[in-house]
Enzyme design. Structure first.
Site, PDB file in Angstrom:
ATOM      1  N   GLU A 181    -106.414   9.389 -47.135  1.00 44.30           N
ATOM      2  CA  GLU A 181    -106.325   8.967 -45.744  1.00 44.30           C
ATOM      3  C   GLU A 181    -106.759  10.078 -44.774  1.00 44.30           C
ATOM      4  O   GLU A 181    -106.280  11.210 -44.872  1.00 44.30           O
ATOM      5  CB  GLU A 181    -104.882   8.522 -45.443  1.00 44.30           C
ATOM      6  CG  GLU A 181    -104.629   8.076 -44.011  1.00 44.30           C
ATOM      7  CD  GLU A 181    -105.484   6.910 -43.562  1.00 44.30           C
ATOM      8  OE1 GLU A 181    -105.616   5.930 -44.326  1.00 44.30           O
ATOM      9  OE2 GLU A 181    -106.031   6.970 -42.447  1.00 44.30           O
ATOM     10  N   THR A 238    -109.848   2.126 -42.797  1.00 42.92           N
ATOM     11  CA  THR A 238    -109.651   2.179 -44.254  1.00 42.92           C
ATOM     12  C   THR A 238    -110.275   0.965 -44.937  1.00 42.92           C
ATOM     13  O   THR A 238    -110.922   1.093 -45.978  1.00 42.92           O
ATOM     14  CB  THR A 238    -108.158   2.219 -44.633  1.00 42.92           C
ATOM     15  OG1 THR A 238    -107.500   3.214 -43.881  1.00 42.92           O
ATOM     16  CG2 THR A 238    -107.978   2.508 -46.113  1.00 42.92           C
ATOM     17  N   HIS A 286    -112.102   8.202 -43.859  1.00 35.52           N
ATOM     18  CA  HIS A 286    -112.749   8.359 -42.543  1.00 35.52           C
ATOM     19  C   HIS A 286    -112.163   9.582 -41.866  1.00 35.52           C
ATOM     20  O   HIS A 286    -111.204  10.182 -42.368  1.00 35.52           O
ATOM     21  CB  HIS A 286    -112.556   7.107 -41.676  1.00 35.52           C
ATOM     22  CG  HIS A 286    -111.121   6.659 -41.609  1.00 35.52           C
ATOM     23  ND1 HIS A 286    -110.154   7.331 -40.881  1.00 35.52           N
ATOM     24  CD2 HIS A 286    -110.463   5.643 -42.222  1.00 35.52           C
ATOM     25  CE1 HIS A 286    -108.995   6.728 -41.029  1.00 35.52           C
ATOM     26  NE2 HIS A 286    -109.132   5.698 -41.863  1.00 35.52           N
TER      27      HIS A 286
HETATM   28  C1  GP9 Z   1    -102.874   1.021 -44.010  1.00 34.09           C
HETATM   29  C2  GP9 Z   1    -103.752   2.190 -44.278  1.00 34.09           C
HETATM   30  C3  GP9 Z   1    -104.256   2.805 -43.008  1.00 34.09           C
HETATM   31  O1  GP9 Z   1    -102.500   0.295 -45.114  1.00 34.09           O
HETATM   32  O2  GP9 Z   1    -104.756   1.872 -45.164  1.00 34.09           O
HETATM   33  O3  GP9 Z   1    -105.234   2.051 -42.397  1.00 34.09           O
HETATM   34  P1  GP9 Z   1    -106.132   2.655 -41.224  1.00 34.09           P
HETATM   35  O4  GP9 Z   1    -105.332   2.598 -39.954  1.00 34.09           O
HETATM   36  O5  GP9 Z   1    -106.489   4.060 -41.572  1.00 34.09           O
HETATM   37  O6  GP9 Z   1    -107.320   1.757 -41.192  1.00 34.09           O
HETATM   38 MN    MN Z   2    -107.408   5.131 -43.067  1.00 37.87          MN
END
Ligand code: GP9
Ligand code: MN
Length: 400
Positions: free
Chosen positions: A38, A80, A255
């Site tokens: 993340e 994501t 990202h």
């Molecule tokens: C939520 C996680 C975050 O399940 O994948 O999503 P994002 O806000 O980074 O798109």
């Molecule tokens: Mn994300």
């Protein structure tokens, strides 16, 4: 309709490159574990703040891996979910919204489905609500066999922070599921702790927050450091479970983590202004391919992007990529570097184009527009072809 798909197929075939023979089948039959990290910027790799490494484990792992230092996140508003869409389909995300949300029922030809035809069992691990980003619906369309969502994890007041289950607890609870899983497996772990606004319990702060003018930037580094520890824990647990030797680990950032409105903190850190050129370079995320026992590890600085992972992985797995991929095998000798971002910016090994300005990709100096022009039409064409496939659900006409 079907004839539109023919036109796009011709375009893709004309731009195809022969995949690398050296890498072909290199990991055939092995388990594959993707780790979607993340909000992991590339600039944290090998970076020190206050004299301490931000990602000590990843820095070590890179020495033992194929590491891509010019790998771009190509996501749009779907964040994501767009990164997952790129990696599994080798299609571009949409100009607006998230394809996961708006086109979940489309016909796809995604990696989980393809590898499933070669005996692989596929699963996603992510300790969030299954409906977030519409994953519970899309994962079926992509051909995933299982989704271990928040219901599969023990989440209590002692092991959550920010968006949910802490990454270390997440990986610790994931390995037993992998231990039980039918092999070979194709799986993806999606981390969560390093998510905006980067909250962390004091005892998990392994390095101090920074002291820039942006609270977000200050807190970002300790949460990255924490995720680095979670990945270290994961690899160790995989070794303990005797799963490590027969598994290939592919780690990538989904990202950027620092949004534009917090660039003031990054500017403090660097002591210089963040220009549109820098903004594009800030879309780079780490890509680490770790193959236990592999001996030709090195850093590769070719320009690449998330859209390239599907053809690259399938070739390494010895599986033919028989469908419409806009990406290319990143190990191919024939590869012409051109990475296209969703906003129409693009990067080659020589130029970087964004917001109407052409730059030298190395120095960041503005150069004659004529250096970028040869690519402009292709970039527009390629994004529009990918959009047509998604908006028209064109893959349903394939092989008709
Ligand atoms: C939520 C996680 C975050 O399940 O994948 O999503 P994002 O806000 O980074 O798109
Ligand atoms: Mn994300």
């Amino acid at each position: 309709n079907g004839s539109e798909l023919d036109e796009i197929t011709n375009y893709v075939n004309a731009n195809d490159v022969d995949p690398s023979e050296d890498m072909q089948g290199m990991i055939e039959g092995k388990n594959v574990v993707y780790i979607s990290m993340e909000s992991m910027h590339r600039f944290v790799i090998n970076k020190k703040v206050n004299g301490e490494e931000v990602t000590p484990f990843l820095n070590d792992l890179i020495q033992d891996s194929l590491y891509f230092s010019n790998f771009y996140s190509q996501v749009g508003q779907g964040k994501t979910s767009d990164s997952e869409f790129l990696v599994e389909n080798s299609l571009y995300p949409l100009p607006r919204g998230s394809a996961f949300v708006t086109h979940a029922d489309n016909q796809f030809r995604a990696v989980p489905e393809i590898v499933g035809e070669h005996g692989y069992h596929s699963a996603v691990f992510h300790a969030n609500d299954a409906t977030f980003w519409n994953r519970n619906i899309v994962y079926d369309s992509l051909g995933y066999d299982e989704f271990f969502d928040i219901e599969s994890y023990d989440v209590n007041e002692n092991n959550q922070v920010g968006w949910g289950l802490k990454d270390v607890d997440f990986v610790e609870q994931t390995v037993p599921y992998l231990k039980e899983m039918q092999q070979p497996f194709y799986t993806k772990l999606i981390t969560l702790t390093n998510h905006f606004p980067f909250e962390l319990d004091p005892q998990d702060q392994l390095i101090d927050p920074l002291e820039t003018s942006s609270e977000t930037v200050n807190n970002y580094f300790p949460t990255v450091r924490y995720t680095d520890k979670a990945i270290e824990t994961f690899i160790q647990k995989m070794k303990d479970a005797d799963l490590y030797e027969n598994t290939v680990f592919i780690l990538y950032g989904d990202h950027y983590g620092i949004p534009e409105f917090n660039y003031n903190g990054l500017e403090d850190l660097r002591g210089e202004e963040i220009t549109p050129f820098d903004h594009v370079k800030l879309q780079r995320v780490p890509l680490i391919i770790h193959i236990p026992g592999y001996t030709d590890n090195r850093t590769i600085d070719n320009v690449t992007g998330q859209i390239d992972l599907k053809p690259t992985l399938l070739n390494m797995m010895g599986i033919a990529n028989d469908d419409l991929s806009f990406g290319h095998d990143i190990f191919s000798d024939e590869n012409q570097p051109l990475t296209i971002l969703r906003d129409g910016s693009f990067i080659t090994d020589e130029v970087l184009y964004t917001k109407g300005v052409c730059y030298d990709a190395e120095s960041g100096e503005e150069i004659e527009a004529s250096h970028c022009e040869p690519y402009s039409k292709k970039v527009e064409q390629e994004l529009s072809y990918s959009d047509k496939i998604i908006y028209g659900d064109l893959l349903r006409f394939k092989d008709e």
